[in-house]
Design a protein around this motif. Structure first.
Motif, PDB file in Angstrom:
ATOM      1  N   ARG A  11     -34.470   8.230   9.189  1.00 25.01           N
ATOM      2  CA  ARG A  11     -33.666   9.009   8.241  1.00 25.01           C
ATOM      3  C   ARG A  11     -32.443   9.573   8.961  1.00 25.01           C
ATOM      4  O   ARG A  11     -32.525   9.960  10.121  1.00 25.01           O
ATOM      5  CB  ARG A  11     -34.491  10.150   7.659  1.00 25.01           C
ATOM      6  N   TYR A  12     -31.342   9.607   8.260  1.00 28.41           N
ATOM      7  CA  TYR A  12     -30.081  10.162   8.763  1.00 28.41           C
ATOM      8  C   TYR A  12     -29.713  11.309   7.835  1.00 28.41           C
ATOM      9  O   TYR A  12     -29.459  11.092   6.650  1.00 28.41           O
ATOM     10  CB  TYR A  12     -29.023   9.064   8.777  1.00 28.41           C
ATOM     11  N   ASN A  13     -29.767  12.531   8.352  1.00 30.67           N
ATOM     12  CA  ASN A  13     -29.548  13.733   7.539  1.00 30.67           C
ATOM     13  C   ASN A  13     -30.469  13.759   6.314  1.00 30.67           C
ATOM     14  O   ASN A  13     -30.063  14.104   5.205  1.00 30.67           O
ATOM     15  CB  ASN A  13     -28.089  13.869   7.115  1.00 30.67           C
ATOM     16  N   GLY A  14     -31.707  13.348   6.507  1.00 31.61           N
ATOM     17  CA  GLY A  14     -32.703  13.396   5.443  1.00 31.61           C
ATOM     18  C   GLY A  14     -32.744  12.195   4.522  1.00 31.61           C
ATOM     19  O   GLY A  14     -33.666  12.041   3.743  1.00 31.61           O
ATOM     20  N   GLU A  15     -31.751  11.313   4.601  1.00 33.84           N
ATOM     21  CA  GLU A  15     -31.711  10.130   3.739  1.00 33.84           C
ATOM     22  C   GLU A  15     -32.231   8.919   4.508  1.00 33.84           C
ATOM     23  O   GLU A  15     -31.779   8.640   5.625  1.00 33.84           O
ATOM     24  CB  GLU A  15     -30.277   9.856   3.282  1.00 33.84           C
ATOM     25  N   GLN A  16     -33.168   8.195   3.928  1.00 33.26           N
ATOM     26  CA  GLN A  16     -33.729   7.023   4.597  1.00 33.26           C
ATOM     27  C   GLN A  16     -32.672   5.938   4.732  1.00 33.26           C
ATOM     28  O   GLN A  16     -32.056   5.531   3.761  1.00 33.26           O
ATOM     29  CB  GLN A  16     -34.928   6.476   3.837  1.00 33.26           C
ATOM     30  N   VAL A  17     -32.445   5.470   5.982  1.00 28.35           N
ATOM     31  CA  VAL A  17     -31.484   4.399   6.236  1.00 28.35           C
ATOM     32  C   VAL A  17     -32.180   3.101   6.640  1.00 28.35           C
ATOM     33  O   VAL A  17     -31.565   2.039   6.641  1.00 28.35           O
ATOM     34  CB  VAL A  17     -30.438   4.801   7.299  1.00 28.35           C
ATOM     35  N   THR A  41     -21.537  14.263  11.495  1.00 28.15           N
ATOM     36  CA  THR A  41     -22.485  14.794  12.465  1.00 28.15           C
ATOM     37  C   THR A  41     -23.791  15.119  11.747  1.00 28.15           C
ATOM     38  O   THR A  41     -23.785  15.634  10.630  1.00 28.15           O
ATOM     39  CB  THR A  41     -21.905  16.050  13.127  1.00 28.15           C
ATOM     40  N   GLY A  42     -24.895  14.806  12.381  1.00 27.17           N
ATOM     41  CA  GLY A  42     -26.182  15.068  11.745  1.00 27.17           C
ATOM     42  C   GLY A  42     -27.348  14.746  12.654  1.00 27.17           C
ATOM     43  O   GLY A  42     -27.207  14.679  13.872  1.00 27.17           O
ATOM     44  N   THR A  43     -28.494  14.506  12.034  1.00 32.02           N
ATOM     45  CA  THR A  43     -29.729  14.262  12.769  1.00 32.02           C
ATOM     46  C   THR A  43     -30.349  12.936  12.351  1.00 32.02           C
ATOM     47  O   THR A  43     -30.477  12.657  11.163  1.00 32.02           O
ATOM     48  CB  THR A  43     -30.740  15.400  12.503  1.00 32.02           C
ATOM     49  N   LEU A  44     -30.714  12.142  13.344  1.00 38.33           N
ATOM     50  CA  LEU A  44     -31.511  10.943  13.117  1.00 38.33           C
ATOM     51  C   LEU A  44     -32.961  11.330  13.334  1.00 38.33           C
ATOM     52  O   LEU A  44     -33.291  11.992  14.325  1.00 38.33           O
ATOM     53  CB  LEU A  44     -31.138   9.839  14.102  1.00 38.33           C
ATOM     54  N   MET A  60     -33.103  13.151  16.894  1.00 40.84           N
ATOM     55  CA  MET A  60     -31.973  13.062  17.821  1.00 40.84           C
ATOM     56  C   MET A  60     -30.735  13.547  17.099  1.00 40.84           C
ATOM     57  O   MET A  60     -30.429  13.084  16.000  1.00 40.84           O
ATOM     58  CB  MET A  60     -31.780  11.619  18.288  1.00 40.84           C
ATOM     59  N   ASN A  61     -30.035  14.492  17.700  1.00 41.89           N
ATOM     60  CA  ASN A  61     -28.786  14.968  17.129  1.00 41.89           C
ATOM     61  C   ASN A  61     -27.691  13.960  17.427  1.00 41.89           C
ATOM     62  O   ASN A  61     -27.607  13.415  18.526  1.00 41.89           O
ATOM     63  CB  ASN A  61     -28.419  16.329  17.687  1.00 41.89           C
ATOM     64  N   LEU A  62     -26.838  13.739  16.439  1.00 36.68           N
ATOM     65  CA  LEU A  62     -25.755  12.765  16.554  1.00 36.68           C
ATOM     66  C   LEU A  62     -24.449  13.485  16.221  1.00 36.68           C
ATOM     67  O   LEU A  62     -24.338  14.093  15.151  1.00 36.68           O
ATOM     68  CB  LEU A  62     -26.005  11.610  15.581  1.00 36.68           C
ATOM     69  N   THR A  63     -23.480  13.422  17.120  1.00 40.03           N
ATOM     70  CA  THR A  63     -22.196  14.083  16.907  1.00 40.03           C
ATOM     71  C   THR A  63     -21.135  13.033  16.664  1.00 40.03           C
ATOM     72  O   THR A  63     -20.945  12.129  17.480  1.00 40.03           O
ATOM     73  CB  THR A  63     -21.809  14.938  18.128  1.00 40.03           C
ATOM     74  N   VAL A  64     -20.435  13.159  15.541  1.00 42.54           N
ATOM     75  CA  VAL A  64     -19.357  12.235  15.197  1.00 42.54           C
ATOM     76  C   VAL A  64     -18.046  12.967  15.467  1.00 42.54           C
ATOM     77  O   VAL A  64     -17.813  14.062  14.961  1.00 42.54           O
ATOM     78  CB  VAL A  64     -19.442  11.801  13.718  1.00 42.54           C
ATOM     79  N   GLY A  65     -17.200  12.349  16.284  1.00 43.01           N
ATOM     80  CA  GLY A  65     -15.905  12.944  16.623  1.00 43.01           C
ATOM     81  C   GLY A  65     -14.762  12.124  16.032  1.00 43.01           C
ATOM     82  O   GLY A  65     -14.950  11.032  15.498  1.00 43.01           O
ATOM     83  N   ALA A  66     -13.570  12.653  16.157  1.00 46.62           N
ATOM     84  CA  ALA A  66     -12.388  11.954  15.680  1.00 46.62           C
ATOM     85  C   ALA A  66     -12.120  10.738  16.557  1.00 46.62           C
ATOM     86  O   ALA A  66     -12.288  10.781  17.764  1.00 46.62           O
ATOM     87  CB  ALA A  66     -11.182  12.875  15.711  1.00 46.62           C
ATOM     88  N   ALA A  67     -11.728   9.648  15.930  1.00 42.58           N
ATOM     89  CA  ALA A  67     -11.497   8.398  16.665  1.00 42.58           C
ATOM     90  C   ALA A  67     -10.170   8.361  17.349  1.00 42.58           C
ATOM     91  O   ALA A  67      -9.201   8.840  17.147  1.00 42.58           O
ATOM     92  CB  ALA A  67     -11.626   7.207  15.732  1.00 42.58           C
TER      93      ALA A  67
END
Length: 67
Positions: A11-17, A41-44, A60-67
């Motif tokens: 799950r990614y931020n609670g949604e099943q992927v 940014t969210g949690t896997l 696992m925490n996942l941080t998304v930054g600017a490209a």
């Protein structure tokens, strides 16, 4: 006694992927691979469930930054 993994869910931020149901004839040590796109940014969260009530969850925490 055996304790076979029967179900795997990510799950990614609670949604099943991704999800998979495993059966004993698949492999002694199955390799699971999948892709998803991180848009914020969210949690896997990875959950394995098996015979005889076995369950394990890892996060696992996942941080998304600017490209």
């Amino acid at each position: 006694p055996r304790d076979i993994i029967r179900k795997f869910v990510c799950r990614y931020n609670g949604e099943q992927v991704f999800g998979a149901e495993l059966h004993q004839a698949i492999s002694a040590n199955p390799y699971i691979s999948f892709f998803t796109v991180a848009t914020e940014t969210g949690t896997l969260e990875f959950t394995w469930e098996g015979d005889q009530g076995f369950a394990q969850t890892e996060k696992m925490n996942l941080t998304v930054g600017a490209a």
